[in-house]
Design a protein around this motif. Structure first.
Motif, short mmCIF file in Angstrom:
data_model
loop_
_atom_site.label_atom_id
_atom_site.label_comp_id
_atom_site.label_asym_id
_atom_site.label_seq_id
_atom_site.Cartn_x
_atom_site.Cartn_y
_atom_site.Cartn_z
N GLY A 927 0.80 -1.22 0.00
CA GLY A 927 0.00 0.00 0.00
C GLY A 927 0.82 1.27 0.00
O GLY A 927 0.28 2.35 0.28
N GLY A 928 2.10 1.16 -0.28
CA GLY A 928 2.96 2.34 -0.27
C GLY A 928 3.19 2.92 1.11
O GLY A 928 3.65 4.05 1.25
N GLU A 929 2.90 2.12 2.15
CA GLU A 929 3.09 2.59 3.52
C GLU A 929 4.58 2.55 3.89
O GLU A 929 5.33 1.72 3.39
N PRO A 930 5.03 3.46 4.77
CA PRO A 930 6.45 3.43 5.18
C PRO A 930 6.82 2.10 5.82
O PRO A 930 6.03 1.50 6.56
N ASP A 931 8.02 1.64 5.50
CA ASP A 931 8.51 0.38 6.05
C ASP A 931 8.87 0.57 7.53
O ASP A 931 9.69 1.41 7.87
N LEU A 932 8.23 -0.23 8.40
CA LEU A 932 8.50 -0.18 9.83
C LEU A 932 9.15 -1.46 10.34
O LEU A 932 9.22 -1.69 11.56
N GLN A 933 9.61 -2.31 9.41
CA GLN A 933 10.22 -3.57 9.82
C GLN A 933 11.56 -3.34 10.51
O GLN A 933 12.37 -2.55 10.05
N ALA A 934 11.75 -4.03 11.64
CA ALA A 934 13.03 -3.94 12.35
C ALA A 934 14.07 -4.78 11.62
O ALA A 934 13.72 -5.70 10.85
N PRO A 935 15.35 -4.52 11.82
CA PRO A 935 16.38 -5.37 11.24
C PRO A 935 16.26 -6.80 11.75
O PRO A 935 15.66 -7.08 12.79
N GLU A 936 16.84 -7.72 11.02
CA GLU A 936 16.85 -9.14 11.38
C GLU A 936 18.25 -9.53 11.82
O GLU A 936 19.24 -9.11 11.23
N LEU A 937 18.32 -10.35 12.87
CA LEU A 937 19.59 -10.91 13.32
C LEU A 937 19.58 -12.40 13.04
O LEU A 937 18.63 -13.11 13.37
N ALA A 938 20.65 -12.87 12.41
CA ALA A 938 20.84 -14.31 12.19
C ALA A 938 22.20 -14.69 12.76
O ALA A 938 23.20 -14.00 12.52
N VAL A 939 22.24 -15.77 13.52
CA VAL A 939 23.48 -16.30 14.07
C VAL A 939 23.61 -17.73 13.56
O VAL A 939 22.75 -18.57 13.83
N VAL A 940 24.67 -17.99 12.81
CA VAL A 940 24.80 -19.25 12.10
C VAL A 940 26.09 -19.96 12.50
O VAL A 940 27.17 -19.37 12.42
#
Length: 992
Positions: A927-940
């Motif tokens: 919907g063209g809404e601002p992205d509010l996603q937090a960063p992702e952490l991956a530990v491998v």
């Protein structure tokens, strides 16, 4: 002058010259006496002999005698301290090597007794006082600690310390004509009795060694009003039955010291000697003469009393403040200005002796009336997962069992929990162990129950009767007994363990995690037990009761399950994760792609791409999930859906990796297929990079190991003509139907946990307004020492590395947002039914973890909260995720993955080849809404043991510098958690 030992002896000889201060008796009752005047005269005679041989004030003189030489020892001790020299009492029964070690440590310049000058050679016959002035501040003796928990230390005590509170005008024990003890020479208890003999009203009757019959005989023949014991001696008297048989009704006082008297033993003493006062004195070699004293009270059976004899007591918290009533902290004692010190060890002295106070090394608390209760020796306290178990409490419960003569509890190393509870017992009937665990289960919490119980003929003890925990650990190491399941329930559960853990012998004392269990296997075990045993088994039960016997007992308490098995359906039900993915893919009106799960493999061998394609087609035919396509949110299975296998020639390995990456990007048609792709980029005939990618809608990380295993088998079978094993009996559609059937029971949990939780983690430091999505990645390697510490720290608190990492990620997110209501999202394999581990499909579950970071919790408390949240989520992991994901779209992703050995093509010389985690796609936001996603952490964790951390974020939303700061914060929080929680961390030891 009375604050010195020679002053007290002179005063006693003047006031009561013919009084028998000491009497040594043997097993027949025969003995010899030492009157006060004779003691003084002989000590003067020997003192002159010492001076004649060059001994001077301050010199350390070893006194080496056995129990039969008690009277000579008393004379030698008075002579040495009478000329201002320092007595170093040592038992002649010690090994020569140990005696040499202690001589060297104390700086001994002369020895009297065994191995040195015979006392008779020092006897000059001169009875005049030696021409030396002794002050209260002069060091009188160095006595060595018992060494039950480590290397013994030499504790130096002054004349003023030893004579504190003693007044010849008010002789103690006035109710008695005789007092009996059998404390061995070289111990603090023996020294206390020796100094007591300088002022006490009764004659101190000494036995060369403790024997229950001899002790009772001596008490009877002397009609002793006072008995001095250590708990081990009290147990010996009770077990021998001599207290009842010999009728010691004249005993008025039984005083126990050296260790806390178990309540059951105190109660038995009170019953056997109803006219006597049973007193438990609590002190240490370092703290004496400061002590607490407790007259046995049935209402306070476990208390060691209140300060006595002018002592002070305090309980300090970890912050150094006074603990409130009921609050556990460190126990400190003080007796005026008479504190002792460690000889030649300034650092240890500074840590234990502070401003007249002595750190006891025990944890305890005060009740509202000021009575002290010991929780445990700080060094003996068992950190069993998230619990701290008191060995004193376990031992008290063991002593209540009618068959237990004596017992000791201790911690044994544990690979997951850090330590586990064990117990050694001496039984009246060595075969009477059948009901011991049941008996303990009624008195102890599940985490306090011993995982191993060892029956021994006697406990290893030092000279004062204290149990040697180090020797006990050696006994457990020498006797790793495995007891076979004894009941039908234990046998059934052992079978499930074998299924989940991969075979092997299982005993009732075995620990699930010690045999290789982890959170995924714990989930499978809980599901298997639910399916086969007819009860609803939560995953948390496996963590809380990891030992087979305890697990079986807990399972027997659970209510039967009333859930009917889900019947297979004709349709293709969507998994919870597939539902959420499809909702995200069509949220903008134009399709977005969740992308593939991919892996890179370097093959340094002959690889036939045509044979690879045939093998991959064979595997796809075995798994209908790999032939599933989607019409928006409707799934259908194709009869035939071959893979795409692309061949290419690469200039070098780097180019080969680039080709594999390009092949996986944007090449999938989810409506028609195929959803499996492979790229063989060849650098040479025997050097290839294989890129394998399967669309996430039909595949998850846990499927990759199954795919590679079956692909290797199929490839080998096509080359050799061998057949493939049968396909799994459990199908994906049946398993998904089962998980969806669980939704009705798990929904209430998720509503309760997530109602009111934030939709997004806002504000987030550094976030820019963006309406497009493009992945960016930052990778860094965690220090191996930090990784090892993470594993130890988690295990020590009954947690997994994931839980500890999640707690630190929550703390990092709280720092960046300024909020304390953190919602994270993390995938788990989701394979909870027996046989489901062999399935290929999109079966992983995404758990929403809501962690409360309010109140600025430290690493310990935050891990406790995160652990509780994660275990509850695992117990309810099958739920309609899409419903809650749409409410909390900004939850911060966390992935903790281990590819241990999966990045390999079976049958060929091959190894892992890193492909970037981030995709190149660039999409609009819904919907063209601002992205509010937090960063992702991956530990491998990679197959070579290297652990890499990755931050993934929207390139349009955050600057790289923001992510550098976040990466630094995550690393710092992990290090801080390890510093506080890892049992091997120097910081952890300082805090303890």
């Amino acid at each position: 002058m009375l604050r010195t030992l020679p002053g007290l002896l002179a005063a006693r000889a003047a006031a009561r010259p013919d009084h028998a201060a000491l009497r040594l008796v043997d097993g027949t009752g025969q003995g010899a006496e030492l009157t006060a005047s004779r003691w003084l005269a002989r000590s003067h005679s020997v003192a002159h002999g010492l001076l004649d041989r060059g001994v001077r004030p301050g010199d350390r003189v070893a006194l080496v005698f056995d129990g039969s030489g008690w009277l000579d020892y008393a004379v030698a001790y008075a002579a040495v301290t009478g000329i201002g020299a320092v007595a170093v009492p040592l038992s002649a029964t010690l090994p020569e090597s140990r005696l040499r070690e202690l001589h060297e440590h104390a700086g001994v310049t002369a020895t009297v007794g065994s191995g040195g000058w015979p006392l008779s050679d020092l006897d000059t016959g001169r009875t005049d006082p030696p021409p030396v002035t002794v002050d209260a501040g002069h060091v009188a003796q160095i006595i060595y600690t018992s060494g039950t928990t480590g290397t013994p230390k030499g504790v130096a005590a002054s004349h003023g310390n030893l004579t504190f509170g003693l007044d010849p005008a008010r002789p103690p024990l006035r109710h008695s004509r005789h007092a009996v003890h059998a404390f061995p020479l070289g111990t603090n208890a023996a020294q206390t009795m020796l100094v007591m003999a300088l002022v006490a009203h009764p004659t101190m009757v000494v036995l060369p060694a403790f024997d229950a019959g001899d002790y009772a005989r001596a008490a009877t023949e002397h009609r002793a009003g006072s008995l001095f014991l250590v708990p081990a001696m009290a147990t010996g008297l009770l077990e021998a039955g001599v207290l009842d048989r010999d009728g010691l009704g004249f005993v008025e006082l039984v005083s126990c010291t050296a260790a806390a008297l178990p309540p059951a033993i105190a109660k038995a003493l009170a019953a056997a000697l109803p006219e006597a006062v049973i007193v438990n004195n609590y002190t240490s070699t370092e703290a004496a003469p400061a002590h607490t004293s407790m007259v046995f009270d049935a209402d306070r059976p476990a208390s060691v009393g209140r300060p006595a004899g002018g002592a002070d007591l305090r309980i300090l918290t970890a912050e150094g403040t006074a603990a409130a009533p009921g609050e556990t902290g460190e126990v400190w004692l003080r007796a005026g200005d008479t504190a002792r010190a460690y000889h030649g060890d300034a650092a240890a002295t500074a840590a234990t002796f502070r401003d007249g106070w002595v750190r006891m090394g025990d944890l305890g608390y005060l009740d509202p009336d000021g009575y002290l209760y010991l929780v445990d020796r700080e060094s003996d306290l068992i950190n069993a997962g998230a619990w701290r178990v008191s060995t004193l409490r376990v031992e008290a419960a063991l002593h209540e069992h009618p068959q237990v003569v004596t017992a000791a509890a201790l911690g044994l190393p544990h690979p997951v929990l850090g330590a586990t509870v064990a117990a050694a017992v001496v039984l009246r009937d060595p075969g009477a162990t059948g009901d011991l665990r049941t008996f303990l289960a009624e008195r102890l919490a599940a985490y306090e129950l011993p995982t191993r119980i060892l029956t021994v003929p006697e406990l290893p003890r030092n000279a004062t009767g204290k149990v040697l925990k180090g020797a006990l650990r050696e006994l457990f190491a020498q006797r790793p007994a495995r007891v076979a399941p004894r009941t039908e329930a234990e046998s059934a559960l052992a079978g499930l363990w074998r299924d989940v853990l991969g075979g092997g012998e299982i005993g009732v004392g075995d620990d699930f995690f010690a045999l290789g269990g982890d959170s995924m296997r714990a989930t499978r075990l809980a599901a298997a037990a639910t399916a086969r045993l007819g009860v609803d088994v939560p995953v948390s039960l496996v963590f809380d009761s990891p030992v087979l016997a305890a697990q079986a007992a807990r399972l027997a308490e659970l209510a039967p399950s009333r859930r009917d098995a889900a019947a297979p359906g004709d349709g293709v039900p969507l998994s919870s994760t597939q539902e959420s993915m499809l909702a995200w893919m069509w949220a903008t009106g134009e399709p977005r792609d969740v992308g593939p799960i991919s892996i890179g493999i370097r093959v340094r061998d002959q690889l036939d791409p045509d044979l690879l394609e045939r093998a991959l087609t064979e595997v796809i035919g075995r798994h209908e999930s790999l032939r599933t396509v989607f019409d928006r949110d409707v799934a259908r299975v194709l009869a035939h859906c071959p893979p795409v296998v692309t061949r290419a020639r690469a200039r070098d390995v780097e180019h080969a990796g680039q080709l594999c990456r390009e092949d996986r990007e944007g090449r999938f048609d989810t409506g028609h297929g195929p959803l499996v792709r492979a790229m063989v980029a060849s650098v040479a005939d025997d050097d290839h990079v294989l890129g394998l990618a399967v669309h996430h809608l039909v595949f998850d990380g846990a499927s990759m190991g199954v795919l590679l295993h079956e692909l290797g088998l199929a490839y080998s079978a096509l080359r050799t003509g061998a057949g493939l094993p049968p396909a799994p009996a459990l199908t994906v559609r049946d398993f998904v139907a089962y998980t969806r059937d669980r939704w009705q029971t798990t929904l209430p949990h998720w509503h309760r946990v997530l109602d009111g939780a934030p939709a997004n983690l806002v504000p987030f430091a550094g976030r820019r307004t963006a309406t497009r999505l493009r992945s960016a990645q930052l990778e860094w390697t965690l220090d191996p020492a930090l990784v090892d510490g993470l594993h130890r720290a988690a295990a020590a608190h009954g947690a997994t590395p994931f839980m500890l990492i999640a707690s630190c990620w929550a703390a990092a997110l709280a720092e960046r947002t300024g909020t304390d209501d953190i919602v994270m999202m993390s995938p788990v394999p989701g394979r909870t039914l027996p046989g489901s581990e062999a399935l290929i499909g999109c079966l992983s579950q995404s758990l929403l973890l809501r962690v409360d970071t309010s109140g600025t919790p430290g690493p310990r408390e935050l891990l406790r909260r995160t652990r509780a949240t994660a275990l509850a989520a695992l117990d309810h992991q099958h739920y309609p995720f899409v419903e809650f994901y749409l409410r909390h779209p900004g939850a911060a992703w966390l992935r903790v993955e281990s590819w241990a050995g999966q990045a390999h093509f079976p049958g060929l010389e091959s190894e892992a080849f890193d492909l970037p985690r981030a995709l190149d796609a660039d999409w609009p936001t819904p919907g063209g809404e601002p992205d509010l996603q937090a960063p992702e952490l991956a530990v491998v964790q990679h197959p070579d043991g290297r652990v890499a951390a990755h931050l993934l974020w929207n390139h349009h939303t955050f600057e790289r510098s923001n992510m550098d700061e976040l990466a630094d914060s995550v690393t710092a929080l992990l290090a801080a958690a390890v510093g506080e929680l890892d049992p091997q961390s120097p910081t952890h030891e300082e805090q303890r």
